[in-house]
Design a protein around this motif. Structure first.
Motif, PDB file in Angstrom:
ATOM      1  N   THR A  63     -36.746 -17.805 -77.880  1.00  0.00           N
ATOM      2  CA  THR A  63     -37.036 -17.548 -76.786  1.00  0.00           C
ATOM      3  C   THR A  63     -36.050 -18.296 -75.998  1.00  0.00           C
ATOM      4  OG1 THR A  63     -38.984 -15.910 -77.850  1.00  0.00           O
ATOM      5  CG2 THR A  63     -38.503 -16.147 -75.012  1.00  0.00           C
ATOM      6  N   ALA A  64     -36.668 -19.344 -75.760  1.00  0.00           N
ATOM      7  CA  ALA A  64     -36.110 -20.084 -74.670  1.00  0.00           C
ATOM      8  C   ALA A  64     -34.121 -20.583 -74.331  1.00  0.00           C
ATOM      9  CB  ALA A  64     -36.724 -21.352 -74.503  1.00  0.00           C
ATOM     10  N   SER A  65     -34.241 -20.553 -75.344  1.00  0.00           N
ATOM     11  CA  SER A  65     -32.376 -20.617 -76.226  1.00  0.00           C
ATOM     12  C   SER A  65     -32.026 -18.954 -75.966  1.00  0.00           C
ATOM     13  CB  SER A  65     -32.277 -20.593 -77.737  1.00  0.00           C
ATOM     14  OG  SER A  65     -30.766 -20.483 -78.142  1.00  0.00           O
ATOM     15  N   ARG A  66     -32.224 -18.464 -75.688  1.00  0.00           N
ATOM     16  CA  ARG A  66     -32.203 -16.931 -75.930  1.00  0.00           C
ATOM     17  C   ARG A  66     -32.027 -16.135 -74.122  1.00  0.00           C
ATOM     18  NH1 ARG A  66     -30.287 -17.233 -79.950  1.00  0.00           N
ATOM     19  NH2 ARG A  66     -31.292 -15.760 -81.734  1.00  0.00           N
ATOM     20  N   SER A  79     -29.366 -19.103 -71.984  1.00  0.00           N
ATOM     21  CA  SER A  79     -28.373 -18.445 -72.389  1.00  0.00           C
ATOM     22  C   SER A  79     -27.496 -16.848 -71.093  1.00  0.00           C
ATOM     23  CB  SER A  79     -27.419 -17.863 -73.588  1.00  0.00           C
ATOM     24  OG  SER A  79     -28.585 -17.110 -74.211  1.00  0.00           O
ATOM     25  N   ASN A  80     -28.859 -16.879 -71.028  1.00  0.00           N
ATOM     26  CA  ASN A  80     -28.574 -15.479 -69.895  1.00  0.00           C
ATOM     27  C   ASN A  80     -28.651 -15.877 -68.145  1.00  0.00           C
ATOM     28  OD1 ASN A  80     -28.430 -12.582 -71.112  1.00  0.00           O
ATOM     29  ND2 ASN A  80     -30.546 -13.501 -72.416  1.00  0.00           N
ATOM     30  N   ALA A  81     -29.130 -17.358 -68.409  1.00  0.00           N
ATOM     31  CA  ALA A  81     -28.919 -18.256 -67.113  1.00  0.00           C
ATOM     32  C   ALA A  81     -28.023 -18.495 -66.602  1.00  0.00           C
ATOM     33  CB  ALA A  81     -30.486 -18.582 -67.102  1.00  0.00           C
ATOM     34  N   LYS A 129     -33.388  -7.592 -72.979  1.00  0.00           N
ATOM     35  CA  LYS A 129     -33.201  -7.384 -74.244  1.00  0.00           C
ATOM     36  C   LYS A 129     -33.186  -8.451 -74.347  1.00  0.00           C
ATOM     37  CE  LYS A 129     -33.450  -5.744 -77.962  1.00  0.00           C
ATOM     38  NZ  LYS A 129     -34.784  -5.712 -78.793  1.00  0.00           N
ATOM     39  N   VAL A 130     -33.305  -9.637 -75.525  1.00  0.00           N
ATOM     40  CA  VAL A 130     -32.488 -10.609 -76.498  1.00  0.00           C
ATOM     41  C   VAL A 130     -33.144  -9.971 -77.656  1.00  0.00           C
ATOM     42  CG1 VAL A 130     -33.076 -11.729 -74.503  1.00  0.00           C
ATOM     43  CG2 VAL A 130     -34.958 -11.853 -76.336  1.00  0.00           C
ATOM     44  N   LYS A 131     -31.768 -10.761 -78.139  1.00  0.00           N
ATOM     45  CA  LYS A 131     -31.613 -11.202 -79.292  1.00  0.00           C
ATOM     46  C   LYS A 131     -32.486 -11.749 -80.168  1.00  0.00           C
ATOM     47  CE  LYS A 131     -28.248 -12.695 -83.227  1.00  0.00           C
ATOM     48  NZ  LYS A 131     -27.066 -14.185 -83.173  1.00  0.00           N
ATOM     49  N   GLY A 132     -32.962 -11.328 -81.566  1.00  0.00           N
ATOM     50  CA  GLY A 132     -33.961 -11.119 -82.481  1.00  0.00           C
ATOM     51  C   GLY A 132     -35.263 -11.248 -82.081  1.00  0.00           C
ATOM     52  N   LYS A 133     -35.321 -10.172 -80.584  1.00  0.00           N
ATOM     53  CA  LYS A 133     -37.098  -9.498 -80.706  1.00  0.00           C
ATOM     54  C   LYS A 133     -36.739  -7.365 -81.246  1.00  0.00           C
ATOM     55  CE  LYS A 133     -39.149 -12.612 -78.997  1.00  0.00           C
ATOM     56  NZ  LYS A 133     -40.471 -13.152 -78.881  1.00  0.00           N
ATOM     57  N   ASN A 134     -37.223  -7.313 -81.260  1.00  0.00           N
ATOM     58  CA  ASN A 134     -37.142  -6.040 -81.406  1.00  0.00           C
ATOM     59  C   ASN A 134     -37.635  -5.113 -80.372  1.00  0.00           C
ATOM     60  OD1 ASN A 134     -37.327  -5.694 -83.571  1.00  0.00           O
ATOM     61  ND2 ASN A 134     -38.946  -6.121 -84.264  1.00  0.00           N
ATOM     62  N   GLU A 136     -37.227 -15.637 -62.945  1.00  0.00           N
ATOM     63  CA  GLU A 136     -36.367 -17.191 -62.205  1.00  0.00           C
ATOM     64  C   GLU A 136     -37.495 -18.094 -61.327  1.00  0.00           C
ATOM     65  OE1 GLU A 136     -32.509 -17.233 -59.705  1.00  0.00           O
ATOM     66  OE2 GLU A 136     -34.018 -15.419 -59.045  1.00  0.00           O
ATOM     67  N   VAL A 137     -37.611 -19.063 -61.682  1.00  0.00           N
ATOM     68  CA  VAL A 137     -37.863 -20.374 -60.500  1.00  0.00           C
ATOM     69  C   VAL A 137     -37.160 -20.265 -59.308  1.00  0.00           C
ATOM     70  CG1 VAL A 137     -39.548 -22.498 -60.518  1.00  0.00           C
ATOM     71  CG2 VAL A 137     -39.016 -21.261 -62.579  1.00  0.00           C
ATOM     72  N   ASN A 138     -38.010 -19.748 -58.269  1.00  0.00           N
ATOM     73  CA  ASN A 138     -37.758 -20.374 -56.593  1.00  0.00           C
ATOM     74  C   ASN A 138     -37.634 -21.858 -56.790  1.00  0.00           C
ATOM     75  OD1 ASN A 138     -36.778 -17.475 -56.746  1.00  0.00           O
ATOM     76  ND2 ASN A 138     -39.328 -17.366 -55.728  1.00  0.00           N
ATOM     77  N   GLN A 139     -36.338 -22.137 -56.580  1.00  0.00           N
ATOM     78  CA  GLN A 139     -35.654 -23.335 -56.116  1.00  0.00           C
ATOM     79  C   GLN A 139     -35.526 -24.112 -54.721  1.00  0.00           C
ATOM     80  OE1 GLN A 139     -33.148 -24.962 -58.629  1.00  0.00           O
ATOM     81  NE2 GLN A 139     -32.974 -23.093 -60.223  1.00  0.00           N
TER      82      GLN A 139
END
Length: 67
Positions: A12-15, A18-20, A49-54, A61-64
């Motif tokens: 999940t973290a990897s997905r 990759s979307n950030a 929707k991320v790959k590997g999740k149904n 988003e973390v506000n910086q």
């Protein structure tokens, strides 16, 4: 020493990574719940929707901000 991290949380973290966009930090609802009422400001971006999740996952988003 070589180390490997595997599992659903790592995937999940990897997905999310990759979307950030460049410089953007995305986290899941599970991570946001762990943070609770901390001083970290989050912006709810809805569901993704991320790959590997149904099912879609809720992302934030973390506000910086600079102090």
């Amino acid at each position: 020493m070589d180390n490997t991290a595997i599992g659903d949380t790592v995937n999940t973290a990897s997905r999310l990574e990759s979307n950030a966009k460049p410089g953007q930090i995305l986290i899941s609802r599970a991570t946001a719940d762990i943070l609770g009422e901390s001083e970290i400001s989050l912006n709810n971006l809805g569901r993704l929707k991320v790959k590997g999740k149904n099912e879609e996952i809720e992302i934030f988003e973390v506000n910086q901000t600079q102090t």
